[in-house]
Design a protein around this motif. Structure first.
Motif, PDB file in Angstrom:
ATOM      1  N   ALA A 336       0.945  -1.358  -0.032  1.00 46.04           N
ATOM      2  CA  ALA A 336       0.065  -0.036  -0.106  1.00 46.04           C
ATOM      3  C   ALA A 336       1.024   1.442   0.015  1.00 46.04           C
ATOM      4  O   ALA A 336       0.173   2.341  -0.181  1.00 46.04           O
ATOM      5  CB  ALA A 336      -0.918  -0.126   1.168  1.00 46.04           C
ATOM      6  N   ILE A 339       0.363   3.504  -2.823  1.00 48.11           N
ATOM      7  CA  ILE A 339      -0.896   4.206  -3.034  1.00 48.11           C
ATOM      8  C   ILE A 339      -0.602   5.585  -2.239  1.00 48.11           C
ATOM      9  O   ILE A 339      -0.917   6.698  -3.061  1.00 48.11           O
ATOM     10  CB  ILE A 339      -2.193   3.649  -2.179  1.00 48.11           C
ATOM     11  N   GLU A 340       0.067   5.555  -1.465  1.00 51.00           N
ATOM     12  CA  GLU A 340       0.411   6.879  -0.813  1.00 51.00           C
ATOM     13  C   GLU A 340       1.289   7.789  -1.744  1.00 51.00           C
ATOM     14  O   GLU A 340       1.337   8.813  -1.725  1.00 51.00           O
ATOM     15  CB  GLU A 340       1.353   6.526   0.463  1.00 51.00           C
ATOM     16  N   PRO A 350      -6.754  11.326  -2.796  1.00 50.08           N
ATOM     17  CA  PRO A 350      -7.056  10.016  -2.094  1.00 50.08           C
ATOM     18  C   PRO A 350      -7.922   9.027  -2.747  1.00 50.08           C
ATOM     19  O   PRO A 350      -7.618   7.838  -3.030  1.00 50.08           O
ATOM     20  CB  PRO A 350      -7.235  10.410  -0.602  1.00 50.08           C
ATOM     21  N   LEU A 354      -7.204   5.505  -4.496  1.00 46.61           N
ATOM     22  CA  LEU A 354      -7.750   4.214  -4.094  1.00 46.61           C
ATOM     23  C   LEU A 354      -8.365   3.683  -5.402  1.00 46.61           C
ATOM     24  O   LEU A 354      -8.436   2.387  -5.257  1.00 46.61           O
ATOM     25  CB  LEU A 354      -8.923   4.562  -3.081  1.00 46.61           C
ATOM     26  N   PRO A 389      -9.094   5.731   4.876  1.00 44.00           N
ATOM     27  CA  PRO A 389      -8.095   6.121   3.860  1.00 44.00           C
ATOM     28  C   PRO A 389      -8.285   7.174   2.993  1.00 44.00           C
ATOM     29  O   PRO A 389      -7.370   7.709   2.447  1.00 44.00           O
ATOM     30  CB  PRO A 389      -8.302   4.645   2.795  1.00 44.00           C
ATOM     31  N   LEU A 390      -9.546   7.474   3.026  1.00 45.28           N
ATOM     32  CA  LEU A 390      -9.912   8.970   2.034  1.00 45.28           C
ATOM     33  C   LEU A 390      -9.285  10.189   2.702  1.00 45.28           C
ATOM     34  O   LEU A 390      -9.168  11.198   2.334  1.00 45.28           O
ATOM     35  CB  LEU A 390     -11.277   9.214   1.966  1.00 45.28           C
ATOM     36  N   ASN A 392      -6.580   9.677   5.046  1.00 37.44           N
ATOM     37  CA  ASN A 392      -4.947   9.303   5.061  1.00 37.44           C
ATOM     38  C   ASN A 392      -4.772   7.885   4.596  1.00 37.44           C
ATOM     39  O   ASN A 392      -4.993   6.934   5.125  1.00 37.44           O
ATOM     40  CB  ASN A 392      -4.488   9.396   6.328  1.00 37.44           C
ATOM     41  N   VAL A 393      -4.343   7.893   3.337  1.00 38.91           N
ATOM     42  CA  VAL A 393      -4.234   6.646   2.609  1.00 38.91           C
ATOM     43  C   VAL A 393      -3.139   5.699   3.319  1.00 38.91           C
ATOM     44  O   VAL A 393      -3.149   4.560   3.001  1.00 38.91           O
ATOM     45  CB  VAL A 393      -3.944   6.735   1.163  1.00 38.91           C
ATOM     46  N   LEU A 396      -3.322   2.287   5.418  1.00 40.11           N
ATOM     47  CA  LEU A 396      -3.491   0.990   4.828  1.00 40.11           C
ATOM     48  C   LEU A 396      -2.278   0.163   4.950  1.00 40.11           C
ATOM     49  O   LEU A 396      -2.297  -1.029   4.574  1.00 40.11           O
ATOM     50  CB  LEU A 396      -3.857   1.432   3.171  1.00 40.11           C
TER      51      LEU A 396
END
Length: 453
Positions: A336, A339-340, A350, A354, A389-390, A392-393, A396
Motif C-alpha cells: 500500500a 497508494i501513498e 486519495p 484508491l 483511507p480517504l 489518510n491513505v 492501509l
C-alpha cells in the motif's frame, strides 16, 4: 445459497470520489446482488446472515499488479533463479499468499516467474484446496540480450528454470508466447529494456517496434494480457504503440510516449515503492551507498516523478504495483505504500489513488474474476478498515488496520506465522559485501591509522 447482508456505516465503492453513508451490501453465490441505500435494501429473511460493519470503513479488496509471488523476498538475481527448485518456489509462494491477504490484498498480478509456479499456486487456490487471493498468473519473462531478466553472463544463459526466457528471434518469441498460452497463463510479461544504454545515456529497447507489435498482437489474439518492463523512452513508445495492457515504470517517457499511451488505451503502473525503499533504507547499507545504487535510484525518482505527473495530468489511467517479493519489499509489508506515493509524489487525490488500487488495477485480472469494486455483478471481495483511507491513505500500510478480509462474501482469517529466512527465503551464498583492505579496516575503526613503535 442464502444471501448475506452487510450493513455499512461508511462504504467506498472503488468507483467514486466520495464514500457513501448508511449502505448495505447483499451477496448471493459470492457475488454482489445489491449495493445501495440501507433503506431500500432487500430485507433479510429468516436464516440469512447479517453482518454489521460497525464504524469500519468498507472498501474493495486491494489489488497489486506487480507482485513477484514466488521470488521469496530475494536479495539478488541468484536468489530468484538459482538456489531453490521451481517446485519449492511454488510452495513458498502459496505460503506467502497469507501475508498478502493479511495486508488487505485480495487480488494480485504475478508478472513473470519460472515455469508454472504462479500457475500452480493460482490453480490450487481456484480449486478450493487452499484459501488465497485471486491471482493473475504468468510464466517466464520474455527477454532479449539487451533486457532485464537476461541478467546472467552469456556463458550461463537463461535455462528453463530461470524466471527469464531468452527469445532472440521472431520465431522464438512467438513460440514462447504460444507455449505460455497453452500452459494457461493470464498475463505475459515482456522485458522491453534493461541496463543497456547508448552513449548519450538513453535506454536501448531490447526489441524493435515491429517485434513488439507482433508479440503483443499474438498475445492478445490468444486472449492474454500484456505487461511490460520499460524504463526508457524507446521501450515505452514501442509498448504503447503496440497497445500493451500495462507499462511498468515508464520513468523516462516523453510527450510522444504520453500521446501514444493515450491513443492505445494502455495503463501505467510506476512501481515507485521499490525505489523509495531502496533510497530510504540505503543509509543502513554502506555498500549500496558506495556503489552509487542509491544515488541512481534517487535520480530515477526525480525524473520519473516529473514525467509521470505529466502523464497523470494528460489523463492516462494508473494502476498500483509494489514489486513485492524482494528483500527490500517483503510480502505483506509495503504493497500500500504505492497508494501513498501516488498521492504524495504524483498529485493524486486519495480517492483517485484508491480507485487506481482497486477498480483500475482489477482490469488486469481475468474476465472470470470481476473484482475491484463494490458493484452488482462483481465478486464480493472487500475489507473492513479501522479509519478512513480517504483522509489518510497511509493507514492501509498498517496491517492492524485491516480488521476483516472477505473473499466471495466469506470472511477469511489469514495465518501469518513467523519463519526462518535462512530456510525459506535467504539462500544467497555471498559471504562478504565489500573488499576488506587495511585501509577499510582503518576506516571502520578496526585498526589504527598508524602503528606506533
Amino acid at each position: 445459497m442464502s444471501r448475506i447482508h452487510v450493513n455499512c456505516q461508511t462504504l467506498f465503492t472503488g468507483l467514486e470520489d466520495q464514500a457513501r453513508q448508511q449502505q448495505t451490501l447483499v451477496i448471493e453465490n459470492g457475488m454482489f446482488s445489491y449495493v445501495g441505500s440501507r433503506a431500500e435494501a432487500p430485507q433479510p429473511t429468516p436464516g440469512e446472515a447479517v453482518i454489521d460493519a460497525g464504524d469500519h470503513f468498507v472498501m474493495p479488496g486491494l489489488v497489486d499488479v506487480h507482485t513477484h509471488l514466488v521470488f521469496g523476498n530475494a536479495k539478488s538475481e541468484e536468489d530468484i533463479d538459482l538456489h531453490v527448485s521451481p517446485e519449492f518456489r511454488a510452495l513458498r509462494g502459496l505460503f506467502f499468499t497469507q501475508h498478502l491477504l493479511a495486508a488487505g490484498y485480495t487480488s494480485v498480478v504475478v508478472p513473470g516467474d519460472a515455469g508454472q509456479c504462479s500457475i500452480a499456486v493460482r490453480n490450487s487456490i481456484n480449486a478450493g484446496m487452499f484459501t488465497g487471493p485471486r491471482i493473475a498468473a504468468s510464466s517466464n519473462v520474455i527477454a532479449n540480450r539487451q533486457s532485464l531478466n537476461d541478467w546472467f553472463p552469456s556463458w550461463v544463459g537463461t535455462p528453463e528454470y530461470f524466471s527469464g526466457r531468452l527469445c532472440a528471434t521472431r520465431d522464438e518469441q512467438i513460440g514462447e508466447i504460444r507455449r505460455q498460452a497453452k500452459d494457461g497463463v493470464d498475463v505475459i510479461k515482456i522485458a522491453m529494456d534493461g541496463p543497456h544504454f547508448r552513449p548519450n545515456g538513453e535506454h536501448i529497447a531490447a526489441f524493435t517496434e515491429e517485434e513488439t507489435r507482433i508479440m503483443v498482437e499474438e498475445i492478445h489474439r490468444l486472449g492474454k494480457k500484456v505487461a511490460v518492463h520499460a524504463y526508457g523512452r524507446e521501450a515505452v513508445l514501442y509498448a504503447a504503440k503496440a497497445g500493451v495492457d500495462v507499462i511498468f515504470h515508464g520513468f523516462f517517457m516523453d510527450d510522444e510516449c504520453i500521446e501514444a499511451i493515450l491513443k492505445s488505451g494502455s495503463h501505467l503502473a510506476p512501481t515507485f515503492t521499490m525505489l523509495a525503499n531502496n533510497v530510504e533504507f540505503a543509509e543502513d547499507y554502506e555498500a549500496s551507498t558506495k556503489s552509487g545504487y542509491a544515488a541512481m535510484q534517487r535520480r530515477v525518482i526525480d525524473v520519473g516523478c516529473r514525467n509521470l505527473r505529466r502523464a497523470r495530468e494528460a489523463g492516462i489511467p494508473f494502476m498500483t504495483g509494489s514489486d513485492s517479493g524482494f528483500a527490500i519489499t517483503p510480502y505483506g509489508e509495503w504493497h500500500a505504500r504505492e497508494i501513498e506515493i501516488l498521492v504524495d509524489w504524483l498529485g493524486f487525490t486519495p480517492a483517485e489513488a484508491l480507485r487506481a488500487a482497486t477498480s483500475v488495477s482489477a482490469k488486469m485480472l481475468p474476465a472470470s474474476q470481476p473484482v475491484g469494486a463494490l458493484e452488482v455483478g462483481r465478486r464480493a471481495d472487500f475489507i473492513f478498515v479501522d479509519g478512513s483511507p480517504l483522509e489518510n491513505v497511509a493507514i492501509l500500510q498498517e496491517r492492524s488496520r485491516i480488521r476483516s478480509v472477505y473473499l466471495g462474501g466469506k470472511r477469511v482469517e489469514p495465518t501469518v506465522p513467523g519463519y526462518d529466512p535462512n530456510k525459506v527465503s535467504d539462500f544467497n551464498t555471498v559471504k562478504w559485501s565489500e573488499l576488506h583492505t587495511r585501509q577499510r579496516a582503518v576506516e571502520m575503526g578496526k585498526r589504527p591509522a598508524r602503528i606506533d613503535q
